[in-house]
Scaffold this motif. Structure first.
Motif, short mmCIF file in Angstrom:
data_model
loop_
_atom_site.label_atom_id
_atom_site.label_comp_id
_atom_site.label_asym_id
_atom_site.label_seq_id
_atom_site.Cartn_x
_atom_site.Cartn_y
_atom_site.Cartn_z
N MET A 1 0.84 -1.19 0.00
CA MET A 1 0.00 0.00 0.00
C MET A 1 0.88 1.25 0.00
O MET A 1 1.77 1.38 0.81
CB MET A 1 -0.89 0.01 1.25
N ARG A 2 0.62 2.11 -0.96
CA ARG A 2 1.29 3.42 -0.97
C ARG A 2 0.38 4.41 -0.26
O ARG A 2 -0.83 4.45 -0.51
CB ARG A 2 1.56 3.90 -2.40
N ASN A 3 0.95 5.22 0.62
CA ASN A 3 0.22 6.26 1.32
C ASN A 3 0.89 7.61 1.04
O ASN A 3 2.10 7.74 1.22
CB ASN A 3 0.22 6.03 2.83
N ILE A 4 0.11 8.55 0.61
CA ILE A 4 0.57 9.92 0.46
C ILE A 4 -0.28 10.81 1.35
O ILE A 4 -1.51 10.83 1.23
CB ILE A 4 0.50 10.41 -1.00
N PHE A 5 0.37 11.52 2.25
CA PHE A 5 -0.32 12.46 3.13
C PHE A 5 -0.10 13.86 2.57
O PHE A 5 1.04 14.32 2.47
CB PHE A 5 0.22 12.36 4.56
N VAL A 6 -1.18 14.52 2.21
CA VAL A 6 -1.10 15.86 1.63
C VAL A 6 -1.52 16.87 2.69
O VAL A 6 -2.65 16.82 3.21
CB VAL A 6 -1.99 16.00 0.38
N VAL A 7 -0.61 17.76 3.03
CA VAL A 7 -0.84 18.75 4.08
C VAL A 7 -1.04 20.12 3.45
O VAL A 7 -0.22 20.56 2.62
CB VAL A 7 0.37 18.81 5.05
N THR A 8 -2.12 20.79 3.81
CA THR A 8 -2.27 22.20 3.43
C THR A 8 -1.72 23.05 4.57
O THR A 8 -2.04 22.82 5.73
CB THR A 8 -3.74 22.55 3.16
N HIS A 9 -0.85 23.99 4.23
CA HIS A 9 -0.15 24.74 5.27
C HIS A 9 -1.13 25.43 6.22
O HIS A 9 -2.22 25.85 5.81
CB HIS A 9 0.81 25.76 4.65
N PRO A 10 -0.76 25.56 7.49
CA PRO A 10 -1.63 26.24 8.46
C PRO A 10 -1.66 27.76 8.26
O PRO A 10 -1.11 28.28 7.28
CB PRO A 10 -0.97 25.88 9.81
N GLU A 11 -2.28 28.43 9.21
CA GLU A 11 -2.49 29.88 9.12
C GLU A 11 -1.20 30.63 8.84
O GLU A 11 -0.18 30.42 9.50
CB GLU A 11 -3.10 30.38 10.42
N ALA A 12 -1.26 31.51 7.85
CA ALA A 12 -0.11 32.34 7.47
C ALA A 12 -0.47 33.82 7.63
O ALA A 12 -1.64 34.19 7.76
CB ALA A 12 0.32 32.04 6.04
N THR A 13 0.55 34.67 7.59
CA THR A 13 0.34 36.09 7.84
C THR A 13 -0.60 36.74 6.83
O THR A 13 -1.34 37.67 7.18
CB THR A 13 1.69 36.84 7.85
N HIS A 14 -0.60 36.26 5.59
CA HIS A 14 -1.49 36.88 4.60
C HIS A 14 -2.95 36.64 4.94
O HIS A 14 -3.82 37.43 4.55
CB HIS A 14 -1.15 36.43 3.18
N HIS A 15 -3.25 35.54 5.65
CA HIS A 15 -4.62 35.30 6.09
C HIS A 15 -5.06 36.41 7.06
O HIS A 15 -6.13 37.00 6.90
CB HIS A 15 -4.74 33.95 6.80
N LEU A 16 -4.24 36.67 8.06
CA LEU A 16 -4.59 37.67 9.07
C LEU A 16 -4.61 39.08 8.50
O LEU A 16 -5.43 39.91 8.88
CB LEU A 16 -3.61 37.61 10.24
N ASP A 17 -3.69 39.34 7.58
CA ASP A 17 -3.58 40.68 7.00
C ASP A 17 -4.56 40.90 5.86
O ASP A 17 -4.61 41.99 5.28
CB ASP A 17 -2.16 40.92 6.49
N GLN A 18 -5.32 39.86 5.52
CA GLN A 18 -6.30 39.92 4.43
C GLN A 18 -5.66 40.35 3.12
O GLN A 18 -6.15 41.22 2.40
CB GLN A 18 -7.48 40.83 4.81
N LEU A 19 -4.53 39.68 2.84
CA LEU A 19 -3.82 39.91 1.59
C LEU A 19 -3.98 38.70 0.69
O LEU A 19 -4.22 37.58 1.15
CB LEU A 19 -2.33 40.16 1.86
N VAL A 20 -3.83 38.92 -0.60
CA VAL A 20 -3.88 37.83 -1.56
C VAL A 20 -2.61 36.99 -1.40
O VAL A 20 -1.50 37.52 -1.34
CB VAL A 20 -3.99 38.37 -3.00
N GLY A 21 -2.77 35.69 -1.31
CA GLY A 21 -1.62 34.80 -1.15
C GLY A 21 -0.94 34.53 -2.47
O GLY A 21 -0.11 35.31 -2.94
N GLY A 22 -1.29 33.42 -3.11
CA GLY A 22 -0.62 33.07 -4.35
C GLY A 22 0.87 32.90 -4.13
O GLY A 22 1.30 32.23 -3.20
N TRP A 23 1.67 33.57 -4.95
CA TRP A 23 3.13 33.48 -4.82
C TRP A 23 3.69 34.51 -3.85
O TRP A 23 4.91 34.57 -3.66
CB TRP A 23 3.78 33.63 -6.19
N PHE A 24 2.84 35.33 -3.25
CA PHE A 24 3.29 36.24 -2.20
C PHE A 24 3.86 35.41 -1.06
O PHE A 24 3.21 34.49 -0.56
CB PHE A 24 2.11 37.09 -1.72
#
Length: 207
Positions: A1-24
């Motif tokens: 069995m192959r297992n891949i765990f995909v993690v989406t990064h937790p809260e970042a500063t652009h979330h709190l600052d209400q800025l567009v993320g993307g490649w920022f």
């Protein structure tokens, strides 16, 4: 069995600052750093000791910081891959979210949804975004390692999963898989049929 765990990064500063993320290139907040440690602890409990593990991550700071925490827990160095980045929003990256919202053009109901770039100069189309994520996943899946972790972004998750299940890129225009910041999605492939499964989408019990 192959297992891949995909993690989406937790809260970042652009979330709190209400800025567009993307490649920022934002970084984890203090709360995001705590959540990254919780992700690392959870993965350590789900991946057996003394097995080979590969850890791949987007090269942006918020994902690299998450991968550093995971790597420390698993005893493995992250492999940074720019192809796993979030969609580029071109001129909108790092600007206030309101700036993007005022200019955003939604994709058409029918027609060329993959060629859509939200009407923002310099932004990637969905097709270009998908092609690089698919290419990254091709490289990851080509490995014979049976325990892998991929640290990426919320927007990128859709195409990570679409690539995993073999969805043609031209059919991915309507696909959308959403996850909580710091969520863990588990992908599995069995050894007999080699069927690929989305075993668990957006696990958050560790947060």
């Amino acid at each position: 069995m192959r297992n891949i765990f995909v993690v989406t990064h937790p809260e970042a500063t652009h979330h709190l600052d209400q800025l567009v993320g993307g490649w920022f290139d934002s970084e984890l907040t203090p709360a995001g750093t705590i959540a990254a440690a919780a992700v690392a602890t959870e993965l350590r409990t789900r991946i057996p000791e003394n097995v080979e593990v590969e850890l791949y991550s987007s090269d942006l700071r918020r994902t690299a910081q998450t991968a550093e925490a995971v790597g420390a827990a698993l005893g493995v160095e992250p492999i940074l891959d720019a192809r796993l980045r979030e969609k580029s929003y071109g001129e909108a990256g790092g600007r206030p979210q309101q700036w993007l919202d005022a200019r955003y053009v939604p994709p058409p109901l029918v027609g060329d949804r993959m060629g859509h770039d939200e009407g923002i100069p310099g932004a990637e189309t969905k097709a270009v975004f998908a092609q690089r994520i698919y290419a990254a996943m091709d490289s990851i899946v080509a490995s014979t390692c049976r325990h892998q972790v991929v640290v990426t972004h919320g927007g990128s998750l859709t195409f990570v999963i679409a690539a995993w299940i073999g969805m043609p890129i031209e059919s991915a225009g309507y696909a959308a898989f959403r996850a909580t910041p710091g969520g863990i999605t588990e992908l599995r492939e069995d050894d007999f049929f080699h069927n690929r499964q989305v075993f668990h989408l957006d696990g958050t019990r560790h947060l």
